[in-house]
Enzyme design. Structure first.
Site, PDB file in Angstrom:
ATOM      1  N   CYS A  22     -35.655  -2.940  60.616  1.00 48.70           N
ATOM      2  CA  CYS A  22     -35.871  -4.429  61.123  1.00 48.70           C
ATOM      3  C   CYS A  22     -35.296  -5.461  61.000  1.00 48.70           C
ATOM      4  O   CYS A  22     -36.088  -6.219  62.164  1.00 48.70           O
ATOM      5  CB  CYS A  22     -37.665  -4.168  60.576  1.00 48.70           C
ATOM      6  SG  CYS A  22     -37.847  -5.197  59.242  1.00 48.70           S
ATOM      7  N   ASP A  80     -10.648   4.031  14.977  1.00 48.50           N
ATOM      8  CA  ASP A  80     -10.609   3.444  13.313  1.00 48.50           C
ATOM      9  C   ASP A  80     -10.056   2.041  13.643  1.00 48.50           C
ATOM     10  O   ASP A  80     -10.367   1.485  11.870  1.00 48.50           O
ATOM     11  CB  ASP A  80      -9.866   4.247  12.554  1.00 48.50           C
ATOM     12  CG  ASP A  80     -11.139   5.509  13.289  1.00 48.50           C
ATOM     13  OD1 ASP A  80     -12.107   5.655  12.931  1.00 48.50           O
ATOM     14  OD2 ASP A  80     -10.276   7.166  13.912  1.00 48.50           O
ATOM     15  N   LYS A  82      -2.435 -15.230  26.788  1.00 43.91           N
ATOM     16  CA  LYS A  82      -1.980 -14.529  27.117  1.00 43.91           C
ATOM     17  C   LYS A  82      -0.285 -14.749  26.716  1.00 43.91           C
ATOM     18  O   LYS A  82       0.160 -15.477  26.789  1.00 43.91           O
ATOM     19  CB  LYS A  82      -1.513 -14.717  28.614  1.00 43.91           C
ATOM     20  CG  LYS A  82      -1.048 -12.803  29.200  1.00 43.91           C
ATOM     21  CD  LYS A  82      -0.383 -12.625  30.543  1.00 43.91           C
ATOM     22  CE  LYS A  82       0.457 -11.722  30.506  1.00 43.91           C
ATOM     23  NZ  LYS A  82       1.572 -11.612  32.374  1.00 43.91           N
ATOM     24  N   PHE A 131     -20.580  13.257  16.528  1.00 37.20           N
ATOM     25  CA  PHE A 131     -19.157  14.352  17.757  1.00 37.20           C
ATOM     26  C   PHE A 131     -17.530  13.611  17.095  1.00 37.20           C
ATOM     27  O   PHE A 131     -17.247  12.865  16.714  1.00 37.20           O
ATOM     28  CB  PHE A 131     -19.064  13.625  18.845  1.00 37.20           C
ATOM     29  CG  PHE A 131     -20.910  14.013  20.356  1.00 37.20           C
ATOM     30  CD1 PHE A 131     -21.601  12.781  19.622  1.00 37.20           C
ATOM     31  CD2 PHE A 131     -20.242  14.946  20.923  1.00 37.20           C
ATOM     32  CE1 PHE A 131     -22.274  13.642  19.921  1.00 37.20           C
ATOM     33  CE2 PHE A 131     -21.268  14.854  21.717  1.00 37.20           C
ATOM     34  CZ  PHE A 131     -23.136  14.695  21.375  1.00 37.20           C
ATOM     35  N   LYS A 191     -20.877  10.916   6.130  1.00 38.43           N
ATOM     36  CA  LYS A 191     -21.270   9.680   7.224  1.00 38.43           C
ATOM     37  C   LYS A 191     -22.728  10.442   6.836  1.00 38.43           C
ATOM     38  O   LYS A 191     -23.474   9.246   7.391  1.00 38.43           O
ATOM     39  CB  LYS A 191     -21.509   9.229   8.027  1.00 38.43           C
ATOM     40  CG  LYS A 191     -19.418   9.675   8.040  1.00 38.43           C
ATOM     41  CD  LYS A 191     -18.873   9.580   9.647  1.00 38.43           C
ATOM     42  CE  LYS A 191     -17.521   9.096   9.965  1.00 38.43           C
ATOM     43  NZ  LYS A 191     -17.037   8.185  11.014  1.00 38.43           N
TER      44      LYS A 191
HETATM   45  N1  CTP Z   1     -17.181   6.671  14.527  1.00 35.52           N
HETATM   46  C1  CTP Z   1     -18.126   5.804  13.632  1.00 35.52           C
HETATM   47  N2  CTP Z   1     -17.399   4.539  13.794  1.00 35.52           N
HETATM   48  C2  CTP Z   1     -15.758   4.592  12.766  1.00 35.52           C
HETATM   49  C3  CTP Z   1     -15.475   5.102  13.526  1.00 35.52           C
HETATM   50  C4  CTP Z   1     -16.179   6.827  14.097  1.00 35.52           C
HETATM   51  O1  CTP Z   1     -19.458   5.368  13.635  1.00 35.52           O
HETATM   52  N3  CTP Z   1     -15.429   3.633  13.239  1.00 35.52           N
HETATM   53  C5  CTP Z   1     -18.087   8.039  15.031  1.00 35.52           C
HETATM   54  C6  CTP Z   1     -17.908   8.339  15.773  1.00 35.52           C
HETATM   55  O2  CTP Z   1     -18.693   7.985  17.082  1.00 35.52           O
HETATM   56  C7  CTP Z   1     -18.138   9.955  15.864  1.00 35.52           C
HETATM   57  C8  CTP Z   1     -17.399   9.944  14.278  1.00 35.52           C
HETATM   58  O3  CTP Z   1     -17.943   9.052  13.505  1.00 35.52           O
HETATM   59  O4  CTP Z   1     -19.496  10.363  15.802  1.00 35.52           O
HETATM   60  C9  CTP Z   1     -16.227  10.683  14.070  1.00 35.52           C
HETATM   61  O5  CTP Z   1     -16.073  10.919  12.883  1.00 35.52           O
HETATM   62  P1  CTP Z   1     -14.822  10.424  12.403  1.00 35.52           P
HETATM   63  O6  CTP Z   1     -13.871  11.740  11.113  1.00 35.52           O
HETATM   64  O7  CTP Z   1     -14.474   9.202  12.291  1.00 35.52           O
HETATM   65  O8  CTP Z   1     -13.948  10.637  13.634  1.00 35.52           O
HETATM   66  P2  CTP Z   1     -12.268  10.245  13.623  1.00 35.52           P
HETATM   67  O9  CTP Z   1     -12.391   8.866  13.792  1.00 35.52           O
HETATM   68  O10 CTP Z   1     -11.494  11.652  14.791  1.00 35.52           O
HETATM   69  O11 CTP Z   1     -11.542  10.343  12.463  1.00 35.52           O
HETATM   70  P3  CTP Z   1     -10.233  10.674  11.961  1.00 35.52           P
HETATM   71  O12 CTP Z   1      -9.427   9.950  13.306  1.00 35.52           O
HETATM   72  O13 CTP Z   1      -9.871  10.261  10.986  1.00 35.52           O
HETATM   73  O14 CTP Z   1      -9.840  11.931  12.648  1.00 35.52           O
END
Ligand code: CTP
Length: 409
Positions: A159, A288, A298, A332, A352
């Protein structure tokens, strides 16, 4: 996202709004999802769009004042009997106010009054009409009766006014309808948190370290949870414009931001929902390591030289930080190691202190961002191959297994 509505039958009611033409796109979305669609048009709707358009789209005769027949099921009593949901889109202010008072002075309202299964209303009208106190009262009353309302949106109206009253996007009406059809008691109104995407760790204010995670699995999980009726909170580093708009989202970048947001969301959910289990699906690919001292501004390459050594430090493990809070947690694990991938994934449960793991063996970096995925769902006692499917279909399977896991816990 490709939602499957095969075996579902939808009754689409169209009233006399300029946005009636959008109901054609909506019918098309239902049909593409595999649903059967029957359309009813009020006489006012027929002034805006022809019944033939809907007939061609749905391959079903449209119920109108003139087509009603008592020699077939094309009448206001029988047409609804085989349908799973009645979607009124667009619903004019006039129709909304009449429905609230049980008025049935046209074929569409007669059908609606006789209809006993779930009803969903998507209003569309001029701002003054939609925000008139009578219309607002009607919408409140209808909602209180358990009818789903897909709120209109604010924009430039046909409208010429700018304001609230435009029909919600057809995608939103589609998702809301699919939610009515697919929601399940177990997930309905349950608090669930999903994390997704690869975190970005700042080197300076324009550069970062990250990974190839697309965030698509988390978007699919959040969508599946929404469709099951859950109260989802998606915390992601990635775009989420392909998910229902009403999903609560928080955008984050770094592992530290993700950790803070996840802890806050979990505490809120656990506080809100003391009687039922809260779920956390930790699909984010958390870095990690993060640069120990990100630079301001920068960094200029003349100040660096030909090599740049960046000192990194380990990030906090988010799963470990939250594993005492009391939720059901699914981690995951993406691996490239065919030999040890499965056992690495399984060891996450103990390392974990989580309940389950979705394990995915990647071929290479192009395995990220794909529509399909392959997942094995691992728990303390068993592993279930969920096969290869679209991320949305896999999400539904993950929810089924997570539900079983929580019930048996
Ligand atoms: N995760 C988390 N905190 C982190 C790293 C990973 O909560 N600092 C979680 C991810 O979201 C996922 C899971 O841990 O659900 C994966 O576990 P991990 O063994 O740490 O996987 P990667 O980081 O892939 O390990 P890597 O690099 O040693 O293979």
């Amino acid at each position: 996202m490709q939602v499957n509505l095969s075996n579902k039958t939808i009754l689409l009611g169209v009233t006399g709004s300029i946005s009636a033409y959008k109901a054609c796109d909506l019918a098309r979305l239902f049909i593409k999802a595999g649903a059967s669609v029957h359309v009813i048009m009020s006489a006012s709707a027929e002034r805006f769009i022809s019944a033939l358009t809907f007939e061609a789209l749905t391959r079903n005769t449209v119920l109108t004042e003139n087509s009603e027949s008592w020699a077939s099921t094309l009448n206001h009593i029988d047409i609804g009997k085989t349908c799973d949901v009645f979607v009124l889109a667009p619903a004019t202010a006039n129709s909304i106010n009449k429905i609230n008072h049980g008025i049935a002075d046209n074929i569409l309202l007669q059908t609606l009054l006789a209809y006993t299964k779930p009803l969903l209303i998507a209003p569309a009208a001029n701002t003054n009409m939609i925000e008139d106190s009578t219309t607002l009262d009607s919408l409140r009353a209808l909602k209180a009766k358990g009818i789903s309302i897909v709120n209109s949106q604010s924009k430039l109206l046909a409208c010429g006014d700018i304001g609230n009253g435009a029909l919600a996007t057809v995608e939103e009406v589609f998702y809301a309808t699919a939610k009515v059809l697919l929601s399940e008691e177990y997930w309905n109104n349950r608090e669930v948190i999903v994390t997704g995407g690869g975190t970005r760790e700042k080197i300076d204010e324009v550069r970062y370290v990250s990974n190839f995670s697309s965030g698509k699995m988390a978007n699919a999980l959040a969508t599946a949870l929404y469709l099951k009726g859950a109260k989802v909170h998606l915390i992601s580093t990635k775009a989420h414009d392909d998910i229902p708009l009403t999903i609560n989202t928080t955008d984050v970048n770094s592992a530290e931001e993700l950790k803070e947001a996840t802890i806050t969301a979990l505490q809120t959910s656990l506080e809100l929902q003391k009687e039922r289990k809260v779920f956390l699906f930790m699909a984010a690919a958390v870095a990690d390591f993060t640069p120990k001292s990100p630079k301001r501004g920068k960094t200029k390459k003349v100040n660096i030289g030909t090599k740049w050594n960046i000192e990194m430090q380990q990030t906090d493990d988010i799963l470990k930080a939250v594993n005492q809070l009391g939720q059901i947690t699914i981690g995951f694990k993406a691996e490239m190691d065919k030999k040890n991938g499965f056992s690495n994934a399984k060891s996450l449960i103990e390392n974990k202190n989580i309940d389950g793991v979705c394990y995915n063996l990647l071929a290479n970096s192009s395995s990220f961002g794909t529509t399909n995925n392959s997942i094995t769902f691992i728990t303390k006692d068993k592993s279930i191959d969920l096969g290869t499917a679209s991320k949305l279909d896999l999400s539904f399977k993950i929810l089924t297994e997570s539900q079983k896991l929580a019930i048996n816990n």
